[in-house]
Design an enzyme around this catalytic site. Structure first.
Site, short mmCIF file in Angstrom:
data_model
loop_
_atom_site.label_atom_id
_atom_site.label_comp_id
_atom_site.label_asym_id
_atom_site.label_seq_id
_atom_site.Cartn_x
_atom_site.Cartn_y
_atom_site.Cartn_z
N GLU A 153 -2.76 -1.25 2.91
CA GLU A 153 -3.29 -1.78 4.17
C GLU A 153 -4.80 -1.59 4.25
O GLU A 153 -5.53 -2.47 4.71
CB GLU A 153 -2.62 -1.10 5.37
CG GLU A 153 -1.21 -1.59 5.64
CD GLU A 153 -1.13 -3.11 5.78
OE1 GLU A 153 -1.99 -3.69 6.46
OE2 GLU A 153 -0.23 -3.72 5.17
N SER A 239 -8.91 1.07 -17.80
CA SER A 239 -8.50 -0.28 -17.39
C SER A 239 -7.93 -1.07 -18.57
O SER A 239 -7.27 -2.08 -18.38
CB SER A 239 -9.69 -1.05 -16.83
OG SER A 239 -10.28 -0.31 -15.80
N HIS A 368 1.45 -7.25 -8.51
CA HIS A 368 0.83 -6.52 -9.61
C HIS A 368 -0.28 -5.61 -9.08
O HIS A 368 -0.37 -4.44 -9.42
CB HIS A 368 0.26 -7.49 -10.65
CG HIS A 368 -0.67 -6.83 -11.63
ND1 HIS A 368 -0.21 -6.00 -12.62
CD2 HIS A 368 -2.02 -6.83 -11.73
CE1 HIS A 368 -1.25 -5.53 -13.30
NE2 HIS A 368 -2.35 -6.03 -12.78
N SER A 369 -1.15 -6.18 -8.26
CA SER A 369 -2.22 -5.41 -7.63
C SER A 369 -2.59 -6.16 -6.36
O SER A 369 -1.98 -7.19 -6.03
CB SER A 369 -3.44 -5.31 -8.55
OG SER A 369 -4.08 -6.57 -8.63
#
Lengths: 476, 376
Positions: A153, A239, A368-369
């Protein structure tokens, strides 16, 4: 085993006393039986005092627990005249023109302890979990869920730039972490914040990283969710996909050289197994006999690529054998199954100095993200089914309630407390200063080289000359 | 013109594995010899590297060597000769043929605290593993804010050898020197090889160590100081191989030898060239270079790699930034031809810098011949 003994005399001496014979399963069984109290004691040694009781009182190691399929020991009863002698053993001849099938007759089974309602399957063998550990596992799952909801959020509100949830994979996160010891080195992918949570990384520490303030251990140098903590033996998230796998083998090799009672564990998604690094890592781990666990979270989707487009094998578990790596497929939404599998894998990895591959079947319930909307490429119904019918947290809670270890009251307390802590942590993290100018230049090298010192000096002079053009949110 | 002698060196029973292992002998540079100690003791670059590895492995049990053929075979170029017998297979690891695999494993071992020395059979193969070198090794200390340092050495022969074609004749100095977090060293002599390799192994940061196949068999005089096990060279410092006053020539690796030969020829024509052996490509010793240019007012850069965005380009920029007013002539840049390396020996020779190229460039810089710009 033989080859390893030949190669590493010094390490052998250390393990000779521990390791008897693994050439046939019957002696392996008796071994695990005889040694269990000793092993349990050493395990308990590393737990907080409150947790030790469960080892002594209730852990029962089923003798058949670690059995692996027999065919992995290549039969040696080959007629010498009918076989090829090769460096890795004899190969029998056959007059039949026969290709190995690309699929087995049946798909590899999935190990499960709890059914979908959280009832224990009566014939299951598993590693028991004490009430104290189970409660910590459950409350950590609740905290992880709550943290994911609130941080997600916060990203939608623009307070942080990026976030990744572990929704649907709470059991994998927490139960795998619970079965390890703090000395084990974790090489995460990026959906394993729960492992760090289990290890004691505080909510405030999570928030500091996501808000990249000056208290972040990464000094604000990486995107949100790229956590890392030396004291928790949790290697900073990279990453890059799957590079952590060979690195984990390297760390495991170090543990082996230093004769440590610990292993490395590397997490990877189903998509990551298509990277060359996955294959290099399994092969090297097998050849170097490194104590490493490869934990694949097969959640069905690599961003928008379903596993049917990712590989045509029976998932990931079958890839272990091709590299000579022992492997198991486990229900990733069953915390007890994940706990038992990792517990057993850790034991074998360290005692036998070998890699283990675990494939946990699960589902990525979230996107996923925050950069992804998964309803664009998969049916909402599918997501809802996994979310409602297969939720690992609810399943574990049902089991807890069956044991009378959990109640509605405890539930609302746990959720309220997690919510309060996380909201507070976010507010605090936002108040803390952002990283100062100096942090641009430090840590490129162990000590700053002259050209970077020069650059920093020039930057500071420029700021002095033009203070009005300089952003106010970067402390000098 | 150089009396280049191509000689196949027996690569043993599995010679197929080592692509065109060959040696190119360059006439010894007698003038350079005088710069060293008067001691008669000589050592090949191969022995210098081998002894440096041996001494560092002996001094620190955390140091270990891994790569293809480093153990039983003693190294494709015999740099690891005798180390397997001495330190055993735990510390001299023969690996499967996956550069990305053993480089990643080396990085992981370094994360944990070991000090791996990863040998690439040649640096051409390091491209298979470049993600681990750049994304993992070079950046981890920064990304983890100092929580994970990566004390690792990536070493092996770099650059053009002889007769091995486009895919095995490339210089990676400029590639790796472009990356913050890496240190890049390139030795020329036996003194360099010993001192810099020891420094690389002891360094807490990841070091790319670029050797040269054609120098392995070269002998150089070495002083007692260089032979001492405590010997170590500073990273980031160039060495003035030959002092001069008319023109500065910068070079690294094999090109230092060429630059010294060029200096000798120039001396006969009355030009006094100062030859700088860079030793460290990153960090680059800008002070030594600029001080020299401020003295000679002329600069020739020499490298075997491609010209665009190369080491010479960076040196040129540094001099333009810091010493522009001191320049009396345009900077001359000698580099490999901007083409993939051709195999045929006649074309290959044309594609890499030769001594006479350096001589001509120095003369142009000293206005002793028509400049390229003037003749264009």
């Amino acid at each position: 085993m033989h080859q390893w003994m030949r190669k590493s005399g010094t390490i052998v001496n250390h393990f000779k006393s521990l390791l008897l014979v693994t050439n046939n399963l019957s002696s392996w069984r008796s071994y695990s039986f005889v040694k269990r109290s000793q092993f349990a004691a050493s395990f308990a040694h590393n737990l907080p005092v409150a947790d030790r009781d469960f080892i002594n009182s209730s852990t029962h190691f089923c003798p058949r627990r670690f059995e692996s399929v027999k065919s992995e020991k290549i039969a040696n009863n080959v007629d010498d005249n009918q076989a090829l002698e090769l460096p890795e053993g004899k190969v029998k001849f056959t007059p039949k023109l026969r290709f190995i099938s690309e699929t087995a007759d049946e798909r590899e089974c999935c190990y499960r302890v709890l059914d979908e309602n959280g009832n224990r399957i009566s014939s299951s063998n598993y590693v028991e979990v004490s009430k104290e550990v189970a409660i910590k596992m459950y409350t950590d799952m609740v905290t992880l869920q709550t943290m994911d909801t609130i941080f997600y959020e916060a990203q939608r509100q623009g307070r942080i730039s990026f976030y990744v949830t572990a929704a649907g994979e709470e059991a994998i996160n927490i139960a795998s972490a619970a079965a390890l010891k703090i000395d084990d080195i974790v090489f995460p992918q990026y959906r394993e914040a729960g492992v760090l949570l289990w290890r004691g990384f505080t909510i405030q520490e999570f928030a500091n990283q996501c808000f990249s303030n000056k208290a972040d251990y990464g000094k604000g140098r990486q995107m949100p969710i790229h956590y890392g903590s030396n004291k928790h033996n949790y290697v900073t998230v990279a990453s890059t996909v799957a590079t952590q796998l060979p690195q984990a083998v390297g760390a495991a090799y170090s543990l082996k050289m230093e004769k440590q009672d610990a292993c490395a564990i590397a997490y990877v998604g189903d998509g990551g197994t298509s990277e060359g690094d996955f294959h290099a890592a399994l092969n090297f781990a097998a050849v170097t006999e490194a104590p490493v666990i490869f934990f694949c979270r097969n959640n069905g989707w690599a961003i928008s690529t379903p596993t049917s487009d990712q590989f045509r094998s029976d998932g990931v578990v079958v890839k272990g054998r091709a590299y000579g790596v022992r492997s198991i497929r486990v229900d990733g939404n069953d915390a007890l199954a994940v706990y038992s599998a990792v517990h057993a894998a850790r034991d074998m990895a360290i005692r036998e100095q070998r890699p283990i591959l675990i494939e946990a079947l699960t589902y990525r319930v979230g996107h996923h993200s925050t950069s992804d909307d998964s309803t664009k490429y998969r049916p909402v119904k599918e997501i809802e089914w996994w979310k409602m019918e297969q939720d690992p947290v609810t399943r574990f809670r049902n089991w807890m309630e069956n044991n009378s270890w959990w109640s509605d009251k405890a539930e609302s307390e746990a959720r309220n407390s997690a919510r309060k802590q996380i909201l507070h942590a976010i507010q605090e993290a936002e108040k803390v200063d952002k990283p100062p100018v100096a942090d641009i230049f430090t840590d490129v090298y162990d000590s700053p080289p002259s050209h970077l010192c020069e650059q920093e000096k020039l930057l500071r002079e420029a700021i002095k000359r033009h203070p009005q053009d300089y952003p106010s949110d970067v402390p000098l | 013109m150089l009396g280049i002698l191509r000689q196949k060196v027996g690569a043993g029973s599995s010679s197929a594995m080592i692509l065109g292992q060959s040696m190119q002998r360059i006439r010894p540079t007698t003038s350079a010899l005088r710069a060293f100690s008067s001691s008669a003791k000589e050592m090949t670059v191969r022995d210098a590297l081998n002894s440096a590895l041996d001494e560092e492995m002996s001094a620190d049990p955390k140091v270990f060597l891994m790569g293809e053929e480093v153990g039983e075979y003693q190294g494709a170029y015999k740099i690891s000769k005798g180390l397997l017998d001495k330190y055993g297979p735990d510390r001299v690891l023969d690996t499967p043929i996956t550069e990305a695999g053993f480089t990643g494993i080396g990085v992981g071992a370094a994360y944990y605290g070991l000090k791996p020395v990863v040998e690439f059979m040649t640096f051409n193969f390091s491209m298979q593993a470049i993600d681990h070198i750049i994304n993992s090794a070079a950046k981890s200390n920064y990304m983890s804010a100092g929580q994970i340092n990566v004390p690792i050495v990536f070493r092996g022969p770099n650059g053009a050898a002889a007769g091995v074609g486009a895919q095995h004749s490339q210089c990676y100095a400029a590639w790796y020197a472009a990356v913050p977090g890496l240190k890049v060293l390139s030795p020329y002599s036996s003194e360099d090889a010993r001192g810099l390799l020891k420094a690389a192994i002891r360094d807490p940061d990841p070091v790319v160590f670029l050797e040269n196949e054609l120098l392995y068999g070269e002998s150089f005089p070495v002083s007692a100081e260089v032979l001492d096990s405590s010997f170590c060279l500073p990273i980031g410092k160039a060495k003035i191989e030959k002092e001069g006053k008319d023109v500065t020539i910068t070079a690294f690796s094999k090109m230092v030898g060429y630059a010294l030969q060029a200096a000798e020829i120039l001396a006969k024509e009355g030009i006094s060239a100062e030859v700088i052996n860079l030793r460290s490509i990153r960090p680059l010793d800008r002070n030594t270079i600029n001080a020299s240019v401020r003295k000679t007012n002329r600069l020739v850069t020499v490298e075997e790699g491609f010209p665009q965005h190369g080491v010479g380009a960076e040196i040129c920029t540094s001099v333009v930034e810091d010493s522009f007013g001191y320049l009396d002539a345009p900077v001359e840049r000698i580099a490999g031809a901007d083409v993939p390396m051709p195999y045929a020996a006649n074309l290959e020779r044309l594609a890499v810098p030769q001594v006479e190229d350096i001589v001509r460039a120095a003369k142009r810089a000293c206005y002793r011949s028509a400049s390229l710009a003037a003749s264009a």
